[in-house]
Design a protein around this motif. Structure first.
Motif, PDB file in Angstrom:
ATOM      1  N   UNK A  90      18.889 -17.436  11.759  1.00 35.99           N
ATOM      2  CA  UNK A  90      20.332 -17.633  11.763  1.00 35.99           C
ATOM      3  C   UNK A  90      21.048 -16.432  11.186  1.00 35.99           C
ATOM      4  N   UNK A  91      22.337 -16.358  11.459  1.00 35.15           N
ATOM      5  CA  UNK A  91      23.207 -15.276  11.008  1.00 35.15           C
ATOM      6  C   UNK A  91      23.901 -15.714   9.726  1.00 35.15           C
ATOM      7  N   UNK A  92      23.846 -14.888   8.693  1.00 35.82           N
ATOM      8  CA  UNK A  92      24.489 -15.233   7.426  1.00 35.82           C
ATOM      9  C   UNK A  92      25.997 -15.391   7.569  1.00 35.82           C
ATOM     10  N   UNK A  93      26.586 -14.800   8.611  1.00 33.26           N
ATOM     11  CA  UNK A  93      28.024 -14.923   8.840  1.00 33.26           C
ATOM     12  C   UNK A  93      28.361 -16.114   9.723  1.00 33.26           C
ATOM     13  N   UNK A  94      27.359 -16.890  10.107  1.00 32.46           N
ATOM     14  CA  UNK A  94      27.581 -18.103  10.904  1.00 32.46           C
ATOM     15  C   UNK A  94      26.443 -19.072  10.601  1.00 32.46           C
ATOM     16  N   UNK A  95      26.372 -19.540   9.369  1.00 25.69           N
ATOM     17  CA  UNK A  95      25.254 -20.367   8.937  1.00 25.69           C
ATOM     18  C   UNK A  95      25.254 -21.720   9.648  1.00 25.69           C
ATOM     19  N   UNK A  96      24.086 -22.168  10.084  1.00 27.50           N
ATOM     20  CA  UNK A  96      23.994 -23.437  10.824  1.00 27.50           C
ATOM     21  C   UNK A  96      23.785 -24.649   9.919  1.00 27.50           C
ATOM     22  N   UNK A  97      24.482 -24.675   8.776  1.00 26.93           N
ATOM     23  CA  UNK A  97      24.276 -25.756   7.814  1.00 26.93           C
ATOM     24  C   UNK A  97      25.619 -26.326   7.363  1.00 26.93           C
ATOM     25  N   UNK A  98      25.588 -27.587   6.991  1.00 19.63           N
ATOM     26  CA  UNK A  98      26.713 -28.198   6.312  1.00 19.63           C
ATOM     27  C   UNK A  98      26.540 -28.070   4.814  1.00 19.63           C
ATOM     28  N   UNK A  99      27.381 -28.754   4.026  1.00 19.85           N
ATOM     29  CA  UNK A  99      27.321 -28.642   2.559  1.00 19.85           C
ATOM     30  C   UNK A  99      26.195 -29.505   1.981  1.00 19.85           C
ATOM     31  N   UNK A 100      24.963 -29.011   2.075  1.00 21.70           N
ATOM     32  CA  UNK A 100      23.797 -29.798   1.677  1.00 21.70           C
ATOM     33  C   UNK A 100      22.990 -29.178   0.542  1.00 21.70           C
ATOM     34  N   UNK A 127      14.722 -23.772   2.152  1.00 21.98           N
ATOM     35  CA  UNK A 127      14.896 -23.198   3.485  1.00 21.98           C
ATOM     36  C   UNK A 127      15.167 -21.705   3.352  1.00 21.98           C
ATOM     37  N   UNK A 128      14.492 -20.917   4.176  1.00 24.51           N
ATOM     38  CA  UNK A 128      14.784 -19.493   4.292  1.00 24.51           C
ATOM     39  C   UNK A 128      15.480 -19.227   5.605  1.00 24.51           C
ATOM     40  N   UNK A 129      16.566 -18.466   5.580  1.00 20.04           N
ATOM     41  CA  UNK A 129      17.298 -18.136   6.799  1.00 20.04           C
ATOM     42  C   UNK A 129      17.413 -16.622   6.912  1.00 20.04           C
TER      43      UNK A 129
END
Length: 260
Positions: free
Chosen positions: A113-123, A82-84
């Motif tokens: 997405x914002x690197x200071x508010x990533x939309x991911x869990x620990x995956x 994934x690229x964010x």
């Protein structure tokens, strides 16, 4: 400017007077024809170093831009990549340039997405980033590294190249100092700010903040770039491994019992 296909001086000026997000939206169609794109030599060196540490299952390219680092992840990750990035324009170019694999490979996705508010869990097993840290002020490093920590599984790795700073005897030292000074003046008199400082991401500060965020940090020399006069590498790969949260809690508990 830079190459016949690169941006003009006027286009760069308009970008520099915009916000970071808007500036990169404007620059995106010509970004790969500028020196701002991470050189292939660095990408290849990091890929070789990560191949020795992998393979990995799920990878994230933090602040991926047009996707130069996505090729590194495709080479070392088996399941998904994934690229964010905060710039929709950069993501569009990256998505449009996505190569069609000759054989099955990891699933690829592009996420705004914002690197200071990533939309991911620990995956993720691996997070990489190339050339983006100048867009963050030193006071933002704890938040940035905390976000990466929260996106990694325990034992997951955060890896990025970090060239040694240029010595004062080098023309690059003065060029980068001049650039950073100009950007600080620009941001003092013009809004919105465009944060891009080449000299603010220093190894000692970065290592300390990574350790505070819950990482164990290792440094790997990238021998392709040789050594400085003092024998230190010209370029390293920083590998920060997320500690197991349960181990941290046990250590904290033991420390507390010992203190009592």
């Amino acid at each position: 400017m830079f190459t016949p296909h690169g941006p003009s001086l006027r286009e760069l000026a308009v970008q520099a007077l915009s916000s970071v997000e808007r500036g990169y939206d404007l620059l995106a169609p010509k970004f790969d024809h500028t020196p701002f794109r991470t050189p292939d030599s660095i990408l290849q060196a990091v890929e070789r170093a990560l191949s020795a540490l992998g393979p990995f299952d799920h990878g994230l390219d933090l602040c991926c831009g047009t996707g130069a680092g996505m090729g590194v992840l495709r080479a070392v990750c088996r399941e998904s990549v994934i690229g964010v990035d905060i710039s929709a324009g950069m993501l569009t170019v990256g998505r449009d340039q996505e190569p069609r694999p000759a054989e099955p490979g990891p699933r690829v996705a592009w996420v705004r997405g914002d690197a200071l508010a990533l939309p991911f869990g620990p995956v993720f097993d691996l997070v990489v980033s190339f050339g983006a840290f100048g867009h963050f002020l030193p006071r933002e490093f704890p938040e940035l590294f905390g976000q990466v920590h929260s996106a990694l599984r325990p034992g997951g790795r955060f890896a990025f190249p970090l060239p040694a700073p240029a010595p004062p005897s080098s023309p690059w030292y003065w060029a980068l100092l001049g650039f950073d000074t100009a950007m600080r003046v620009r941001n003092a008199v013009w809004h919105p700010p465009f944060v891009m400082y080449y000299r603010a991401f220093r190894l000692g500060d970065v290592r300390r903040e990574l350790e505070r965020a819950g990482f164990d940090v290792e440094l790997y020399a990238l021998p392709e770039f040789g050594s400085r006069r003092d024998g230190s590498p010209r370029c390293r790969m920083v590998v920060a491994t997320r500690r197991d949260d349960s181990s941290q809690r046990r250590e904290a508990s033991h420390s507390s019992l010992a203190a009592s």
